[in-house]
Scaffold this active site. Structure first.
Site, short mmCIF file in Angstrom:
data_model
loop_
_atom_site.label_atom_id
_atom_site.label_comp_id
_atom_site.label_asym_id
_atom_site.label_seq_id
_atom_site.Cartn_x
_atom_site.Cartn_y
_atom_site.Cartn_z
N CYS A 193 -7.54 2.84 -6.96
CA CYS A 193 -6.54 2.95 -5.90
C CYS A 193 -5.37 2.05 -6.29
CB CYS A 193 -7.15 2.49 -4.57
SG CYS A 193 -5.94 2.13 -3.30
N CYS A 232 0.90 3.62 -2.05
CA CYS A 232 1.16 4.83 -1.25
C CYS A 232 1.19 4.55 0.25
CB CYS A 232 0.08 5.88 -1.49
SG CYS A 232 -0.62 5.85 -3.12
N THR A 249 -5.37 -1.95 2.42
CA THR A 249 -5.20 -1.66 1.00
C THR A 249 -3.91 -2.29 0.48
OG1 THR A 249 -6.39 0.41 1.21
CG2 THR A 249 -4.85 0.25 -0.63
N GLU A 268 -8.69 -4.66 -0.83
CA GLU A 268 -8.55 -4.58 0.62
C GLU A 268 -8.71 -5.97 1.21
OE1 GLU A 268 -10.16 -1.79 -0.77
OE2 GLU A 268 -8.61 -0.40 -0.11
N HIS A 313 -1.03 10.39 4.57
CA HIS A 313 -2.04 9.74 3.73
C HIS A 313 -3.19 10.69 3.38
CE1 HIS A 313 -2.71 6.12 1.59
NE2 HIS A 313 -3.94 5.99 2.02
N TYR A 356 -4.43 11.77 -0.64
CA TYR A 356 -5.77 11.80 -1.26
C TYR A 356 -5.97 13.06 -2.11
CZ TYR A 356 -7.63 7.71 1.17
OH TYR A 356 -7.88 6.43 1.59
N CYS A 371 -4.27 11.20 -5.47
CA CYS A 371 -4.87 10.00 -6.10
C CYS A 371 -6.34 10.21 -6.47
CB CYS A 371 -4.69 8.78 -5.21
SG CYS A 371 -5.78 8.70 -3.78
N GLU A 405 -13.88 4.87 0.29
CA GLU A 405 -12.51 5.11 0.73
C GLU A 405 -12.24 6.60 0.90
OE1 GLU A 405 -9.15 4.09 -1.78
OE2 GLU A 405 -8.26 3.07 -0.07
FE1 SF4 Z 1 -5.04 4.13 -2.64
FE2 SF4 Z 1 -5.04 6.78 -2.75
FE3 SF4 Z 1 -4.37 5.52 -0.49
FE4 SF4 Z 1 -2.76 5.51 -2.67
S1 SF4 Z 1 -3.35 7.30 -1.43
S2 SF4 Z 1 -3.25 3.78 -1.35
S3 SF4 Z 1 -4.26 5.39 -4.30
S4 SF4 Z 1 -6.37 5.51 -1.48
FE FE Z 2 -6.53 4.60 1.04
#
Ligand code: SF4
Ligand code: FE
Length: 492
Positions: free
Chosen positions: A100, A104, A191, A258, A293, A297, A300, A456
Site C-alpha cells: 500500500c 491515495c 493509512t 497504519e 477509495h 482498490y 492498487c 485491508e
Molecule cells: Fe493503500 Fe490502495 Fe488505499 Fe492507495 S488505494 S492508500 S494503495 S489501500
Molecule cells: Fe486503504
C-alpha cells in the site's frame, strides 16, 4: 514549486515535528526507523515515478486550479479518462512496491471534499469550497502528501455520535471561537498518516441534527499542536529490526503503515474548515470518499496481485513444476480473478460523470461492486499462491541459518551448508533466490504485507457490508421489476 523528488520528499518529512509513538516510546527519528522506513519508501515512489518521462502521462496532470503541472495524487479528476488514469497509476505503483503506497487516501479525500463543499456552500452560503480550493492549491503547488482521515473509533456501534458515553469516540468540536474551532477525538487505522505533511479529517458516518458538533471536516498539519500518532503493529513486523535478516522480511524495501491519530484539543483556523455542523452533508462526504477509495482498490490491489502471481509462478519454476497443467491452471485462475478486479476499477471510472463542482466522480454502484470483489478475490489469489508455493514458505529456517558457519554434521558441515543442501532449488536456480521468493510469498500471504493485501482488502475503504448497503441503494430493483413486467406482459 516544481514537483518534489523522492529525496526531497523524504527530507521534507525530517523538517516536521510529527509526534510518533511505538512500543510505548516516543520515536524521534521515525523517518529512518527500520519498521517505518519501508512505508516512507513507498510514498517516495509516488514522487520518484512522477519524475520519469516514461510515466509522466500517468503520474502527472495539469491542475484545474492553477494550470500547473502537478502530481496526479493531488489532482481533481477532470474527465472519465482522468479516472481511468488514476486506476492505471495505482496498478503501476502496486506493481513497483507490492505494498500500500498510502498517498491515495488524500487524493480521494480531495475529490470528495471538493465536490461536497461546493454543494454545502450552494445550500448554506458558507465559504467551505473557497477554503478548500485555497488549501488544495497550496497542496498542489508544494506537492504535499495528505492523509485522508475518516474512520473514527466509533465506540458503541449501536449509538449515534452524540449518544456515545465518551464523546471522543467521534471527532468533534469542543469549542467554537471567532477565529476557528477546537477539536478532540481520534481516527483509527490511518493509512500513511505518519508520512503525510497534512491531514484532511472527514466524518465517518451519516449524521442527524443532534450530531452537529460531530459533523466536522477540516485540514490540519500532521505536526499540529495537540496531534500525535501511535503506530499500528503488523504481523512479523520486528523482523525488520533484526540485523542482517533482510531476506526473512520478504519485501525489505517497501511496506504499508497504519496508525491511531489522536486530536487532543487541536485548534483549527476558520480557513481550514470544510464542514462545521451541516449534518446532512456528512453522509455525502462519506459516500463520495468511500466511492473513490473503492475505485482505488481496483488499481492498487491489482498491481500487488500482479506481483503475487509472478512470485507464485517463480516458486513453481524454481521447484521444477511450472509445466504441470494443475499449476498452469491455478495461475490462469489467479490472473482471471485479478483482471476481474481491474475490469471493475476501469468500468466505474469509464462510467464516471461530472459533479456540480465540475470534478469527475466514479459510478458509485460499479465502484462498490469493485470493492466487494476486492473483499474476496485477493483471499483466493493468496490461497492459490500458498497452494503453489508449498509449505516451505512457512517452515524454512532463517537467513542466519543459511549463513551460519557452525559445524553440525559428522564431516564438519555447517548449518549453512546443510540448509543449502536440503533446500536446493532445481538446477540453475540459486537456493537464495528460492529463499527470497518463499519469504516474499510468506510476507504477502500472512506477514506484514498481508495487512495491505488481505485484511485491508476486506476492511479498507469500508467493510463488505458497507458496499452491500450501497449496492442495495444503487441497484434499482424497482426499475428492474419494471423491465421484467414489461417483457413478461404484466400490465400495471
Ligand atoms: Fe493503500 Fe490502495 Fe488505499 Fe492507495 S488505494 S492508500 S494503495 S489501500
Ligand atoms: Fe486503504
Amino acid at each position: 514549486m516544481a514537483l518534489m523528488t523522492a529525496k526531497e520528499y523524504i527530507e521534507s518529512l525530517r523538517k516536521l515535528h510529527t509526534r510518533v509513538y511505538m512500543f510505548g516510546e516516543k520515536i524521534e527519528n521515525w523517518v529512518d526507523h527500520p519498521m517505518i522506513r519501508p512505508s516512507v519508501n513507498c510514498v517516495a515512489m509516488t514522487y520518484a515515478l512522477a519524475q520519469e518521462p516514461e510515466y509522466e502521462d500517468l503520474m502527472t496532470a495539469t491542475s484545474s486550479l492553477t494550470g500547473h503541472k502537478i502530481n496526479r495524487f493531488t489532482h481533481l479528476h477532470q474527465s472519465a479518462e482522468d479516472l481511468v488514469k488514476k486506476v492505471k497509476m495505482q496498478r503501476l505503483l502496486g506493481q513497483k512496491t507490492a505494498s500500500c503506497f498510502q498517498r491515495c487516501v488524500g487524493m480521494d479525500a480531495f475529490n470528495a471534499v471538493y465536490s461536497s463543499t461546493y454543494e454545502i456552500d450552494e445550500k448554506y452560503g458558507t465559504h467551505y469550497h473557497e477554503n478548500f480550493k485555497k488549501f488544495l492549491t497550496f497542496v498542489q503547488d508544494n506537492d504535499l502528501t495528505v492523509d485522508g482521515a475518516m474512520t473514527d473509533p466509533k465506540g458503541d456501534r449501536s449509538k449515534a455520535p452524540h449518544a456515545q458515553a465518551d464523546p471522543d469516540m467521534y471527532v468533534h468540536v469542543v469549542e467554537r471561537r471567532p477565529d476557528g474551532i477546537v477539536v478532540c477525538g481520534a481516527k483509527c487505522h490511518q493509512t500513511g498518516s505518519i508520512n503525510s505533511h497534512w491531514h484532511i479529517f472527514m466524518p465517518t458516518i451519516a449524521m442527524g441534527p443532534e450530531d452537529a458538533d460531530w459533523a466536522v471536516s477540516f485540514a490540519c498539519p500532521s505536526d499540529a499542536d495537540g496531534l500525535y500518532m501511535i503506530y499500528g503493529r503488523q504481523s512479523c513486523d520486528t523482523r525488520k529490526m533484526e540485523q542482517g535478516c533482510l531476506i526473512d522480511v520478504g519485501n525489505a524495501k517497501f511496506g504499508g503503515q497504519e496508525a491511531l491519530v489522536v486530536l487532543d484539543h487541536v485548534f483549527i483556523p476558520n480557513e481550514y474548515i470544510f464542514l462545521n455542523g451541516e449534518t446532512e452533508f456528512a453522509g455525502m462526504i462519506v459516500e463520495r470518499f468511500a466511492g473513490y477509495h473503492r475505485q482505488s482498490y481496483g488499481g492498487c490491489k491489482v498491481g500487488v496481485g500482479d506481483v503475487v502471481i509472478g512470485a507464485a509462478a517463480l516458486a513453481a519454476e524454481y521447484n521444477g513444476v511450472e509445466k504441470a497443467s494443475a499449476v498452469k491452471d491455478k495461475l490462469i485462475e489467479m490472473t482471471h480473478l485479478n483482471e476481474t478486479l481491474y475490469c471493475c476499477g476501469v468500468a466505474c471510472s469509464c462510467e464516471g460523470c461530472p459533479t456540480k463542482a465540475g470534478n469527475y466522480q466514479i459510478d458509485l454502484l460499479l465502484a462498490n461492486v469493485c470493492k466487494q470483489n476486492v473483499t474476496r478475490f485477493p483471499y483466493e489469489i493468496v490461497r492459490l499462491a500458498e497452494d503453489i508455493a508449498g509449505g516451505l514458505m512457512v517452515t524454512m529456517p532463517s537467513q542466519k541459518d543459511f549463513q551460519s558457519d557452525l559445524p553440525v554434521g559428522r564431516e564438519g558441515e555447517t548449518i549453512g551448508q546443510i540448509c543449502q543442501k536440503y533446500f536446493a532449488a532445481r538446477e540453475g536456480v540459486s537456493t537464495e533466490d528460492r529463499q527470497r521468493i518463499m519469504r516474499f510469498l510468506e510476507n504477502m500471504c500472512l506477514g506484514a504485507a498481508a495487512v495491505g493485501y488481505r485484511t485491508e482488502s476486506m476492511h479498507g475503504a469500508g467493510s463488505p457490508q458497507a458496499q452491500r448497503i450501497m449496492i442495495s441503494r444503487q441497484g434499482n430493483i424497482q426499475g428492474k421489476k419494471q423491465l421484467a413486467k414489461s417483457v413478461a406482459g404484466i400490465k400495471e
